[in-house]
Structure formats: C-alpha cells, structure tokens
Design a protein around this motif. Structure first.
Motif, PDB file in Angstrom:
ATOM      1  N   MET A   1       0.433  -1.294   0.101  1.00  0.00           N
ATOM      2  CA  MET A   1      -0.343   0.042   0.335  1.00  0.00           C
ATOM      3  C   MET A   1       1.009   1.422  -0.073  1.00  0.00           C
ATOM      4  N   CYS A   2       1.948   1.158  -0.661  1.00  0.00           N
ATOM      5  CA  CYS A   2       2.782   2.557  -0.847  1.00  0.00           C
ATOM      6  C   CYS A   2       2.132   3.340  -1.408  1.00  0.00           C
ATOM      7  N   SER A   3       2.801   4.295  -1.841  1.00  0.00           N
ATOM      8  CA  SER A   3       2.192   5.610  -2.705  1.00  0.00           C
ATOM      9  C   SER A   3       2.114   5.292  -4.611  1.00  0.00           C
ATOM     10  N   TYR A   4       3.450   4.348  -4.384  1.00  0.00           N
ATOM     11  CA  TYR A   4       3.522   4.134  -6.029  1.00  0.00           C
ATOM     12  C   TYR A   4       2.732   3.397  -6.686  1.00  0.00           C
ATOM     13  N   CYS A   5       1.964   2.624  -6.233  1.00  0.00           N
ATOM     14  CA  CYS A   5       1.614   1.302  -6.704  1.00  0.00           C
ATOM     15  C   CYS A   5       0.385   1.096  -6.046  1.00  0.00           C
ATOM     16  N   PRO A   6      -0.965   1.488  -7.146  1.00  0.00           N
ATOM     17  CA  PRO A   6      -2.095   1.620  -6.206  1.00  0.00           C
ATOM     18  C   PRO A   6      -3.155   0.312  -6.828  1.00  0.00           C
ATOM     19  N   GLN A   7      -2.202  -0.162  -5.493  1.00  0.00           N
ATOM     20  CA  GLN A   7      -3.173  -1.639  -4.532  1.00  0.00           C
ATOM     21  C   GLN A   7      -4.638  -1.738  -4.672  1.00  0.00           C
ATOM     22  N   LYS A   8      -5.514  -1.073  -4.487  1.00  0.00           N
ATOM     23  CA  LYS A   8      -6.939  -1.265  -4.363  1.00  0.00           C
ATOM     24  C   LYS A   8      -7.160  -1.616  -5.874  1.00  0.00           C
ATOM     25  N   ILE A   9      -6.886  -0.369  -6.897  1.00  0.00           N
ATOM     26  CA  ILE A   9      -7.441  -0.824  -8.111  1.00  0.00           C
ATOM     27  C   ILE A   9      -6.969  -1.735  -8.596  1.00  0.00           C
ATOM     28  N   ALA A  45       6.899  -5.803  -9.422  1.00  0.00           N
ATOM     29  CA  ALA A  45       6.290  -5.396 -10.169  1.00  0.00           C
ATOM     30  C   ALA A  45       4.928  -5.037  -9.972  1.00  0.00           C
ATOM     31  N   PHE A  46       4.215  -5.661  -9.114  1.00  0.00           N
ATOM     32  CA  PHE A  46       2.210  -5.170  -9.045  1.00  0.00           C
ATOM     33  C   PHE A  46       2.185  -5.803  -6.595  1.00  0.00           C
ATOM     34  N   SER A  47       3.397  -5.911  -6.139  1.00  0.00           N
ATOM     35  CA  SER A  47       2.715  -6.235  -5.249  1.00  0.00           C
ATOM     36  C   SER A  47       3.951  -6.369  -4.510  1.00  0.00           C
ATOM     37  N   GLU A  48       4.317  -6.722  -2.801  1.00  0.00           N
ATOM     38  CA  GLU A  48       5.280  -6.882  -2.774  1.00  0.00           C
ATOM     39  C   GLU A  48       5.805  -7.824  -2.521  1.00  0.00           C
ATOM     40  N   PRO A  49       7.230  -8.626  -3.133  1.00  0.00           N
ATOM     41  CA  PRO A  49       6.949 -10.384  -3.619  1.00  0.00           C
ATOM     42  C   PRO A  49       7.805 -11.034  -2.233  1.00  0.00           C
ATOM     43  N   PHE A  50       7.829  -9.964  -0.792  1.00  0.00           N
ATOM     44  CA  PHE A  50       8.376 -11.253   0.012  1.00  0.00           C
ATOM     45  C   PHE A  50       7.053 -11.200   1.861  1.00  0.00           C
ATOM     46  N   LEU A  51       6.321 -10.536   0.856  1.00  0.00           N
ATOM     47  CA  LEU A  51       4.606 -10.808   1.841  1.00  0.00           C
ATOM     48  C   LEU A  51       4.032 -12.255   1.335  1.00  0.00           C
ATOM     49  N   ASN A  52       4.924 -12.827   0.373  1.00  0.00           N
ATOM     50  CA  ASN A  52       4.098 -14.349  -0.153  1.00  0.00           C
ATOM     51  C   ASN A  52       5.443 -14.970   0.299  1.00  0.00           C
ATOM     52  N   PRO A  53       4.614 -15.693   1.428  1.00  0.00           N
ATOM     53  CA  PRO A  53       6.038 -16.887   1.736  1.00  0.00           C
ATOM     54  C   PRO A  53       6.127 -18.113   1.669  1.00  0.00           C
ATOM     55  N   ASP A  54       6.200 -18.075   0.029  1.00  0.00           N
ATOM     56  CA  ASP A  54       7.068 -19.016  -0.745  1.00  0.00           C
ATOM     57  C   ASP A  54       8.049 -17.915  -1.438  1.00  0.00           C
ATOM     58  N   MET A  55       8.527 -16.926  -0.900  1.00  0.00           N
ATOM     59  CA  MET A  55       9.446 -16.177  -1.909  1.00  0.00           C
ATOM     60  C   MET A  55      10.701 -16.270  -2.243  1.00  0.00           C
ATOM     61  N   LEU A  56      11.428 -16.485  -0.954  1.00  0.00           N
ATOM     62  CA  LEU A  56      12.757 -17.394  -1.041  1.00  0.00           C
ATOM     63  C   LEU A  56      13.043 -18.642  -1.396  1.00  0.00           C
ATOM     64  N   ARG A  57      12.130 -19.004  -1.288  1.00  0.00           N
ATOM     65  CA  ARG A  57      11.615 -20.674  -2.064  1.00  0.00           C
ATOM     66  C   ARG A  57      12.208 -20.284  -2.950  1.00  0.00           C
ATOM     67  N   VAL A  98      15.291  -1.247  -3.979  1.00  0.00           N
ATOM     68  CA  VAL A  98      14.930  -0.500  -2.529  1.00  0.00           C
ATOM     69  C   VAL A  98      14.294   0.241  -2.790  1.00  0.00           C
ATOM     70  N   HIS A  99      12.103   0.287  -2.783  1.00  0.00           N
ATOM     71  CA  HIS A  99      11.842   1.317  -2.949  1.00  0.00           C
ATOM     72  C   HIS A  99      11.437   2.022  -1.559  1.00  0.00           C
ATOM     73  N   LEU A 100      12.447   2.865  -0.577  1.00  0.00           N
ATOM     74  CA  LEU A 100      12.575   3.337   0.360  1.00  0.00           C
ATOM     75  C   LEU A 100      11.212   4.436   0.904  1.00  0.00           C
ATOM     76  N   PRO A 101      10.676   4.125   2.283  1.00  0.00           N
ATOM     77  CA  PRO A 101       9.414   5.160   2.650  1.00  0.00           C
ATOM     78  C   PRO A 101       9.769   6.283   2.557  1.00  0.00           C
ATOM     79  N   ASN A 102       9.115   6.996   2.013  1.00  0.00           N
ATOM     80  CA  ASN A 102       8.734   8.382   2.074  1.00  0.00           C
ATOM     81  C   ASN A 102       8.960   9.185   3.700  1.00  0.00           C
ATOM     82  N   ILE A 103       8.838  10.452   3.457  1.00  0.00           N
ATOM     83  CA  ILE A 103       8.620  10.875   5.450  1.00  0.00           C
ATOM     84  C   ILE A 103       7.099  10.493   5.894  1.00  0.00           C
ATOM     85  N   ASN A 104       5.669  10.428   4.509  1.00  0.00           N
ATOM     86  CA  ASN A 104       4.878  10.256   4.920  1.00  0.00           C
ATOM     87  C   ASN A 104       4.349   8.150   5.222  1.00  0.00           C
ATOM     88  N   GLU A 105       5.373   7.931   4.165  1.00  0.00           N
ATOM     89  CA  GLU A 105       5.201   6.842   4.452  1.00  0.00           C
ATOM     90  C   GLU A 105       5.584   5.571   5.824  1.00  0.00           C
TER      91      GLU A 105
END
Length: 270
Positions: A1-9, A45-57, A98-105
């Motif tokens: 849910m960062c400012s760069y990617c329109p997750q709700k859409i 691309a569309f989402s944060e890969p490390f939120l997938n539990p199988d990402m490292l595998r 690495v997408h760094l958080p801005n001061i409002n994120e």
C-alpha cells in the motif's frame, strides 16, 4: 500500500479474474516450465514479493534453474533469515531496487526497518543495487545508505497507466518508449497481463498453465494491442501512460535524438 502502486485498483480488478490470491511454490514451478531460461524473472511489479511466504524458495529455485533475476522490494515482509539466505547463496541479481519509504510512509517500525536495511546492505553485495524514493526520505535512512556507499535517488512518479494520476491523453499512432509492453506480468492465477502499468488487469494476454510465454506475443490479444498503438485513437492503457510516445511529436523527436546521442557515445568508446 505504498504511494507508488495503486493496490486498491489491482485488488478490485484481479478479483474479477480469479479468487486465487497467493502464488504457491508449486504454482511457480508449473508456470516456470512455460518460461524459457533466457528470460529475466523479476520479483516485484504489482506487489511486495516478500509478503509471499514462498518468496525465498521461489527465488532460489529460479536462480538454480539458471534464470537471471531482478528484485524490486520495499523490504516489507522480509526476514533476517531471508536476507542471510540470499547472501549465503550469493545470488547475482541482474538488478535489485529497494523502494524506500518517504517521510509520510511507514512501512514498519523505524528501528526494525533500519536494522533490516543495514542487514540487506551487508549481505546483498552487487554493483546494480539501487535505492529509490518518491518525495522526501528520512535522514537516518540516507545516512545509513551513505555509510554503505550508496546514494539513494528520488524517482519520478509514474501515472501507472493513468491509475495514480491521469496524464494528457495521447492521441495518434505511437509506441512504448521503454518496451514495457514486452515485460509481461504473471499473476497468481497464471494469467499474464500486458505490463507493469496494467494494474487494472485490462489486457490479459493468456495463461501460463496453457501457454508458453513466447507464444503470447503472437496471439490475438497482444497483436490487437500493437495494432491499436499505431491507430490515431484506441482504447488501450498506453493512451494514458507517460511512456507512450506518439509519432511525429516533440517527444518522438527528443526520443530519437537521445538514441543518436547514446549511439555516438558508444562509437567514441569503441
């Protein structure tokens, strides 16, 4: 849910395609069978890969299969063990951003974030490691990266095909300046959409359960998009994308001149 990617859409439109929300390791192996290993596999691309539990595998499996890898991450969901495992495997990413958080994120607790960022810098040692932010970034983050010899840069916010903001509608035949339309995005369902701007899942090209990725560019959905790019006006996301350049426009002239400039620089180097 960062400012760069329109997750709700993305969430709204992906649910129209499938109820499958997580790509499992077995899914990934199945889809990878239809991707030749001369492709670069990008985790992001569309989402944060490390939120997938199988990402490292999945990452280690693709690397062992001989694929070149790109990584785009906010570090949300990453663990100490993930970082140490990537470091010990000495994964040679083709590119890692690495997408760094801005001061409002606020991606996570600041102390935890700085710890993970420091660990990441210590273990992922490649020449193409980049740190990008949008807006303004916390001084503590900048200081940490400078300590490791990295200079974070402020990225240019994209309209994401008109989903973040609506740029001037592009009329006239043209083309994608970045070639993003050949950087297709694989969804958990196996469906493949046009590019990293298509958060609305408007242009579905096929499904890797049935199709080889190479075949998708010769099937009707993709051929129709390429035809519509050359028309004066057409209903494709390219018309609302910053990267679309109409022929015979000032942007087209500047694009051609930049290509010539890069060509002559290479000639001088030779």
């Amino acid at each position: 849910m960062c400012s760069y990617c329109p997750q709700k859409i993305l969430i709204k439109n992906y649910k129209k395609l499938s109820s499958k929300l997580i790509m499992t390791f077995d899914d990934f192996k199945l889809y990878l069978n239809n991707i030749p290993n001369d492709y670069i596999i990008t985790f992001g691309a569309f989402s944060e890969p490390f939120l997938n539990p199988d990402m490292l595998r999945m990452l280690l499996y693709a690397y062992d299969c001989g694929y070149k890898l790109d990584l785009f991450t906010t570090l949300v969901g990453i663990t100490k063990q993930d970082i140490l495992s990537m470091g010990s495997a000495e994964i040679d990413f083709d590119r890692a951003v690495v997408h760094l958080p801005n001061i409002n994120e606020h991606f996570m607790d600041k102390k935890e974030y700085l710890y993970l960022l420091d660990l990441f810098c210590n273990n992922i040692s490649i020449g193409k490691l980049e740190f990008e932010y949008f807006g303004f970034v916390d001084d503590d983050i900048v200081d940490l990266l400078l300590k490791h010899g990295y200079s974070p840069f402020c990225g240019t916010m994209s309209s994401r095909g008109g989903y973040v903001y609506v740029p001037k509608y592009q009329i006239g035949g043209g083309f994608c300046a970045t070639g993003h339309e050949n950087h297709h995005i694989l969804l958990p369902s196996g469906d493949v959409v046009l590019c990293c701007m298509d958060f609305g899942c408007k242009h579905v090209l096929g499904n890797l359960k049935d199709d080889n990725i190479n075949d998708l560019n010769f099937k009707k959905p993709f051929i129709d998009i390429k035809k519509k790019q050359r028309l004066n006006d057409s209903d494709i996301i390219c018309r609302k994308c910053d990267e679309f350049i109409p022929f015979f426009s000032l942007r087209f002239f500047n694009f051609i001149m930049s290509k010539f400039h890069k060509f002559f620089i290479k000639l001088k180097e030779v």
